[in-house]
Design an enzyme around this catalytic site. Structure first.
Site, short mmCIF file in Angstrom:
data_model
loop_
_atom_site.label_atom_id
_atom_site.label_comp_id
_atom_site.label_asym_id
_atom_site.label_seq_id
_atom_site.Cartn_x
_atom_site.Cartn_y
_atom_site.Cartn_z
N ASP A 32 0.84 -1.19 0.00
CA ASP A 32 0.00 0.00 0.00
C ASP A 32 0.88 1.24 0.00
O ASP A 32 1.95 1.27 0.62
CB ASP A 32 -0.89 -0.02 1.25
CG ASP A 32 -1.81 1.18 1.33
OD1 ASP A 32 -2.66 1.31 0.44
OD2 ASP A 32 -1.67 1.97 2.28
N GLU A 57 1.42 -0.10 -4.95
CA GLU A 57 0.39 0.89 -5.29
C GLU A 57 1.10 2.18 -5.69
O GLU A 57 1.71 2.84 -4.86
CB GLU A 57 -0.53 1.15 -4.10
CG GLU A 57 -1.61 2.17 -4.44
CD GLU A 57 -2.37 2.69 -3.23
OE1 GLU A 57 -3.45 3.27 -3.41
OE2 GLU A 57 -1.86 2.52 -2.09
#
Length: 457
Positions: A189, A217
């Site tokens: 993330d 990400e």
């Protein structure tokens, strides 16, 4: 190196086995101050119960958003990285899920947010008491920093050597603990927040533990990030597709941008995830309206690994967060569901095509600036695919040129999704493209009873 079919699951909303939530399953999504705290009770055992569904779809890997003990239903605010949220189950449930997936040759990507964790975590509570954990959190000008200034998401001081050991370096670190349990790969993330040096160190230590992949990400141009990780969530593609299908980019400009990023990124882009929506955005039908099939065709035919957000294969809709996080509508899983039939046909086509899984990308020059066309080929002309998108309300007379020496005169190309055929004339492709249409064209190798121009090719 080849692309695979992925499936993203937001665990709280997929399927509940233990029924440990605080909200009845069919409760409509409400956008209020409690939205992040409502637990519908989806769990790991529930996901395991749906293995046959993944197998029937043709899924190669599952990506789970975070499962660690946390202070919300999205769990990007971890309280303890070493523990599974008890609403989801325990380590045995995760191990059983992994084993069941592996029996069907399905891999598991686990999501981890290393940039920040909950302000309610034990570490941060100790930091506020002045204990050694105070060095685990990032400060500027003597004050703790928070991700995008959300006071519940305190940022970690990832430059701290002790914290690096705890999170990914040591044999008993967080990431290695879960890999020892059987987790195959990781999705990082906010990978862009970690920076190049931290990412390089994470990749180095995770690769020492075996053949584990790391997808980041990243909401940016892919090239530099792909050089460090195995791939990214390709939001760059997403933005291009949205702007083309909503009329903000011409087909000609779209083609130029795609060709540049794909040539710049190289074949490593095959590992990146082609995604159109996720738990962070509105769902496909809400974004693209009647053009949603064109978007999905691009998702599956541009170089990369298509990532399906749970429920979109059955036609689920939902606006931006939290409405995109509705419970899986299992009643729509039906052989008569036209959306599901479309996805299954496209998945089957993808999995049976080396051109789409690992082929090169070729820019196609069109006589019409509205048309987007591109070509995929691995080795054999028999499997090559010509993709054509016409998002306008007009029928188009097209004339296409691209780098393929085996476009032999007087032969035809036919669409997998319609009866439309295109004519090959002296190395170029001609024909009519219906309004508001998409096509994946393949070579008709034998048009005569006894003769084929491809008999020795």
């Amino acid at each position: 190196m080849e692309a695979k079919i992925g499936y993203q699951i937001f665990p709280d909303r997929f399927y509940s086995y233990y029924n440990r939530g605080n909200t009845p399953w069919k409760t409509p999504i409400i956008n209020d101050e409690k939205a992040g705290k409502r637990l519908y009770g989806g769990d790991l055992k529930g996901i395991e119960k749906k293995i046959d569904y993944f197998k029937d779809l043709g899924i190669d890997f599952i990506y789970l958003t975070p499962i660690f003990a946390a202070n919300s239903n999205h769990r990007y605010d971890a309280i303890d990285y070493f523990k599974i949220d008890p609403v989801l189950g325990d380590e045995n449930d995760l191990k059983n899920l992994i084993n069941s997936l592996h029996k069907e040759n399905i891999e598991l990507y686990l999501d981890i947010a290393l940039n920040h964790m909950s302000d309610k975590s034990i570490w941060f509570k100790k930091a506020l008491e002045g204990k050694k954990e105070k060095d685990y959190f990032r400060k500027e000008n003597g004050y703790y920093t928070f991700w995008r200034d959300h006071s519940s998401l305190v940022e970690l001081n990832l430059e701290n050597p002790q914290l690096q050991k705890i999170l990914w370096q040591d044999e008993n670190s967080v990431m290695k603990k879960w890999m020892k349990l059987g987790v195959d790969h990781w999705r990082l993330d906010c990978a862009y927040d970690l920076g190049f040096n931290i990412l390089k160190d994470i990749v180095k230590y995770i690769k020492l533990s075996g053949n584990h992949e790391i997808i980041g990400e990243v909401w940016a141009y892919p090239k530099d990030w792909i050089e460090i990780m195995d791939g990214i969530m390709n939001y760059y593609y997403t933005d291009i597709i949205i702007n083309y299908l909503t009329g903000n980019l011409s087909g000609k400009t779209t083609s130029e941008i795609l060709n540049k990023v794909i040539m710049d990124s190289g074949l490593k882009i095959l590992k990146s995830w082609n995604m159109l929506s996720s738990h962070d955005s509105a769902r496909i039908k809400n974004i693209f309206g009647n053009n949603w099939k064109m978007a999905v065709i691009m998702q599956f035919t541009l170089p990369g690994s298509p990532l399906i957000y749970y429920g979109e294969e059955i036609g689920m809709t939902g606006d931006n967060d939290p409405f995109c996080r509705g419970v899986m509508e299992w009643e729509k899983v039906d052989n008569q569901n036209e959306v599901l039939k479309f996805y299954k046909k496209l998945i089957k086509l993808f999995k049976n095509s080396d051109a789409l899984k690992k082929g090169n990308y070729y820019e196609v020059i069109s006589n019409d600036n509205d048309i987007l066309a591109y070509y995929r080929k691995y080795k054999n002309i028999k499997d090559a695919k010509l993709i054509i998108i016409n998002p306008t309300d007009k029928e188009k007379d097209i004339h296409l040129y691209f780098n393929e020496s085996l476009l032999l005169d007087a032969m035809h190309m036919k669409d997998h999704f319609s009866s439309n055929r295109l004519y090959i004339a002296m190395g170029s492709v001609k024909g009519k493209i219906p309004p508001n249409s998409y096509g994946i064209y393949y070579m008709e190798l034998k048009e005569y009873r006894t003769y084929s121009a491809y008999k020795r090719l």
